[in-house]
Scaffold this motif. Structure first.
Motif, PDB file in Angstrom:
ATOM      1  N   GLY A 184       0.813  -1.212   0.000  1.00 47.53           N
ATOM      2  CA  GLY A 184       0.000   0.000   0.000  1.00 47.53           C
ATOM      3  C   GLY A 184       0.843   1.256   0.000  1.00 47.53           C
ATOM      4  N   ALA A 185       1.903   1.264   0.812  1.00 48.92           N
ATOM      5  CA  ALA A 185       2.766   2.439   0.892  1.00 48.92           C
ATOM      6  C   ALA A 185       3.468   2.706  -0.434  1.00 48.92           C
ATOM      7  CB  ALA A 185       3.786   2.267   2.009  1.00 48.92           C
ATOM      8  N   LEU A 186       3.971   1.650  -1.077  1.00 48.80           N
ATOM      9  CA  LEU A 186       4.678   1.832  -2.351  1.00 48.80           C
ATOM     10  C   LEU A 186       3.717   2.246  -3.460  1.00 48.80           C
ATOM     11  CD1 LEU A 186       7.288  -1.076  -2.283  1.00 48.80           C
ATOM     12  CD2 LEU A 186       7.608   1.342  -1.713  1.00 48.80           C
ATOM     13  N   ALA A 187       2.489   1.716  -3.419  1.00 50.83           N
ATOM     14  CA  ALA A 187       1.489   2.150  -4.397  1.00 50.83           C
ATOM     15  C   ALA A 187       1.182   3.633  -4.208  1.00 50.83           C
ATOM     16  CB  ALA A 187       0.221   1.315  -4.257  1.00 50.83           C
ATOM     17  N   CYS A 188       1.050   4.058  -2.944  1.00 51.22           N
ATOM     18  CA  CYS A 188       0.794   5.476  -2.672  1.00 51.22           C
ATOM     19  C   CYS A 188       1.972   6.341  -3.113  1.00 51.22           C
ATOM     20  CB  CYS A 188       0.530   5.682  -1.184  1.00 51.22           C
ATOM     21  SG  CYS A 188      -1.080   5.052  -0.639  1.00 51.22           S
ATOM     22  N   LEU A 189       3.182   5.832  -2.926  1.00 50.35           N
ATOM     23  CA  LEU A 189       4.370   6.575  -3.350  1.00 50.35           C
ATOM     24  C   LEU A 189       4.379   6.738  -4.869  1.00 50.35           C
ATOM     25  CD1 LEU A 189       7.065   7.876  -2.507  1.00 50.35           C
ATOM     26  CD2 LEU A 189       8.128   5.630  -2.771  1.00 50.35           C
ATOM     27  N   ASP A 190       4.007   5.689  -5.581  1.00 50.61           N
ATOM     28  CA  ASP A 190       3.972   5.748  -7.043  1.00 50.61           C
ATOM     29  C   ASP A 190       2.891   6.721  -7.514  1.00 50.61           C
ATOM     30  OD1 ASP A 190       4.995   4.656  -9.593  1.00 50.61           O
ATOM     31  OD2 ASP A 190       2.973   3.866  -9.807  1.00 50.61           O
ATOM     32  N   ILE A 191       1.728   6.649  -6.903  1.00 48.82           N
ATOM     33  CA  ILE A 191       0.632   7.556  -7.256  1.00 48.82           C
ATOM     34  C   ILE A 191       1.013   9.003  -6.954  1.00 48.82           C
ATOM     35  CG2 ILE A 191      -1.710   8.244  -6.580  1.00 48.82           C
ATOM     36  CD1 ILE A 191      -2.216   5.191  -6.101  1.00 48.82           C
ATOM     37  N   ALA A 192       1.652   9.210  -5.801  1.00 46.62           N
ATOM     38  CA  ALA A 192       2.081  10.558  -5.438  1.00 46.62           C
ATOM     39  C   ALA A 192       3.123  11.084  -6.411  1.00 46.62           C
ATOM     40  CB  ALA A 192       2.636  10.562  -4.013  1.00 46.62           C
ATOM     41  N   GLY A 193       4.039  10.216  -6.831  1.00 45.16           N
ATOM     42  CA  GLY A 193       5.062  10.630  -7.787  1.00 45.16           C
ATOM     43  C   GLY A 193       4.460  11.061  -9.112  1.00 45.16           C
ATOM     44  N   ALA A 194       3.480  10.293  -9.593  1.00 47.03           N
ATOM     45  CA  ALA A 194       2.820  10.654 -10.855  1.00 47.03           C
ATOM     46  C   ALA A 194       2.093  11.988 -10.720  1.00 47.03           C
ATOM     47  CB  ALA A 194       1.849   9.546 -11.264  1.00 47.03           C
ATOM     48  N   ALA A 195       1.418  12.195  -9.579  1.00 42.29           N
ATOM     49  CA  ALA A 195       0.703  13.453  -9.357  1.00 42.29           C
ATOM     50  C   ALA A 195       1.681  14.618  -9.248  1.00 42.29           C
ATOM     51  CB  ALA A 195      -0.150  13.351  -8.091  1.00 42.29           C
ATOM     52  N   VAL A 203       3.235  20.910  -5.779  1.00 40.42           N
ATOM     53  CA  VAL A 203       2.745  20.371  -4.498  1.00 40.42           C
ATOM     54  C   VAL A 203       3.811  19.418  -3.970  1.00 40.42           C
ATOM     55  CG1 VAL A 203       0.916  19.084  -3.334  1.00 40.42           C
ATOM     56  CG2 VAL A 203       0.367  20.548  -5.298  1.00 40.42           C
ATOM     57  N   PRO A 204       4.240  19.575  -2.729  1.00 39.98           N
ATOM     58  CA  PRO A 204       5.299  18.708  -2.196  1.00 39.98           C
ATOM     59  C   PRO A 204       4.932  17.224  -2.308  1.00 39.98           C
ATOM     60  CG  PRO A 204       4.910  20.545  -0.712  1.00 39.98           C
ATOM     61  CD  PRO A 204       3.821  20.597  -1.747  1.00 39.98           C
ATOM     62  N   LEU A 205       5.908  16.415  -2.672  1.00 39.56           N
ATOM     63  CA  LEU A 205       5.687  14.976  -2.801  1.00 39.56           C
ATOM     64  C   LEU A 205       5.233  14.376  -1.474  1.00 39.56           C
ATOM     65  CD1 LEU A 205       5.896  12.414  -4.551  1.00 39.56           C
ATOM     66  CD2 LEU A 205       8.284  12.224  -3.827  1.00 39.56           C
ATOM     67  N   ASP A 206       5.781  14.855  -0.348  1.00 38.53           N
ATOM     68  CA  ASP A 206       5.392  14.333   0.961  1.00 38.53           C
ATOM     69  C   ASP A 206       3.898  14.505   1.203  1.00 38.53           C
ATOM     70  OD1 ASP A 206       8.058  13.888   1.204  1.00 38.53           O
ATOM     71  OD2 ASP A 206       8.405  15.308   2.839  1.00 38.53           O
ATOM     72  N   LYS A 207       3.360  15.669   0.838  1.00 37.58           N
ATOM     73  CA  LYS A 207       1.933  15.927   1.048  1.00 37.58           C
ATOM     74  C   LYS A 207       1.085  15.004   0.177  1.00 37.58           C
ATOM     75  CE  LYS A 207      -1.700  19.472   0.949  1.00 37.58           C
ATOM     76  NZ  LYS A 207      -2.648  18.385   0.894  1.00 37.58           N
ATOM     77  N   LEU A 208       1.490  14.832  -1.073  1.00 35.12           N
ATOM     78  CA  LEU A 208       0.739  13.960  -1.978  1.00 35.12           C
ATOM     79  C   LEU A 208       0.746  12.522  -1.461  1.00 35.12           C
ATOM     80  CD1 LEU A 208       2.065  15.429  -5.343  1.00 35.12           C
ATOM     81  CD2 LEU A 208      -0.255  15.666  -4.431  1.00 35.12           C
ATOM     82  N   VAL A 213      -2.059   8.021   1.327  1.00 32.67           N
ATOM     83  CA  VAL A 213      -2.120   7.054   2.430  1.00 32.67           C
ATOM     84  C   VAL A 213      -3.365   7.283   3.281  1.00 32.67           C
ATOM     85  CG1 VAL A 213      -1.009   6.350   4.595  1.00 32.67           C
ATOM     86  CG2 VAL A 213       0.354   6.631   2.529  1.00 32.67           C
ATOM     87  N   ALA A 214      -3.671   8.542   3.567  1.00 35.58           N
ATOM     88  CA  ALA A 214      -4.843   8.859   4.378  1.00 35.58           C
ATOM     89  C   ALA A 214      -6.118   8.352   3.710  1.00 35.58           C
ATOM     90  CB  ALA A 214      -4.938  10.372   4.615  1.00 35.58           C
ATOM     91  N   THR A 215      -6.151   8.412   2.388  1.00 34.33           N
ATOM     92  CA  THR A 215      -7.337   7.959   1.657  1.00 34.33           C
ATOM     93  C   THR A 215      -7.549   6.455   1.812  1.00 34.33           C
ATOM     94  OG1 THR A 215      -7.115   9.721   0.014  1.00 34.33           O
ATOM     95  CG2 THR A 215      -8.399   7.800  -0.621  1.00 34.33           C
TER      96      THR A 215
END
Length: 219
Positions: A184-195, A203-208, A213-215
């Protein structure tokens, strides 16, 4: 020879050639596109033969992504060193962020690299393959942490708690819980990177990552 001994001349030469090939390749990738750039062009730009190229890189994709497995080892080490009382999601995020903080930021280059990565199917496939290797490295470390906190949080009736000494994994089998959290964390990291790439790094990568993850943790 100790672990602190300087690398040999042969090793220093190899590293220098490796970096030169990577530098020539990245310039060509960014100038004319990843798929349009051939191994022969990279070799010619570096002044080596095609055969020599493959002594340093197994594939053209590895020029861009070859360091990912090494980064996975570094993140696993960071995760193992996190305080034992940290919940698993918190510890994993801290390990990912701390490793990123050790790298010199270059937003423009990272954006261009990200655009190339997400737009090139062969790079995307290779990137996902490397992330699976990260899972193999991170899951055992996180599972060990979950086992340790489960033991500390076990009461007199033998049931693990979710309080200060317990975990937020819901009492699941440690291997299963660790695999789910890491995936889940790596999927969120990949999604955040694309965004992050789509938004031009505004928008900071950390926030994305935190929003992603919160979602999944709240649904």
């Amino acid at each position: 020879m100790t672990d602190d001994a300087p690398p040999s001349l042969r090793e220093r030469t190899r590293r220098a050639v490796h970096q030169e090939i990577a530098g020539s390749a990245m310039r060509l990738f960014l100038e004319q596109g990843f798929e349009a750039t051939t191994v022969d062009q990279i070799a010619a730009a570096t002044g080596i033969s095609r055969r020599s190229f493959f002594r340093y890189f197994a594939t053209k994709e590895d020029v861009v992504l070859g360091e990912l497995v090494g980064r996975g080892h570094a993140i696993a080490s960071e995760l193992a060193a996190r305080p034992a009382e940290e919940p698993p999601w918190t510890a994993l995020r801290a390990a990912l962020v701390r490793f990123r903080d050790t790298r010199t930021p270059d937003t423009e280059s990272e954006l261009r690299l990200g655009e190339m990565l997400y737009a090139t199917p062969t790079l995307r496939a290779r990137h996902l393959e490397k992330q699976l290797a990260w899972q193999d490295l991170l899951v055992p470390v996180l599972a060990d942490r979950l086992r340790a906190t489960a033991v500390e949080g076990t009461g007199a009736n033998g049931v693990g708690g979710n309080g200060a000494g317990g975990t937020d994994a819901g009492g699941a089998d440690p291997e299963l819980a660790a695999a789910a959290i890491v995936a889940g964390a790596l999927a969120c990291l990949d999604i955040a990177g694309a965004a992050w790439v789509r938004r031009g790094g505004t928008v900071p990568l950390d926030k994305l990552y935190d929003d992603a993850v919160a979602t999944i943790r709240s649904t």
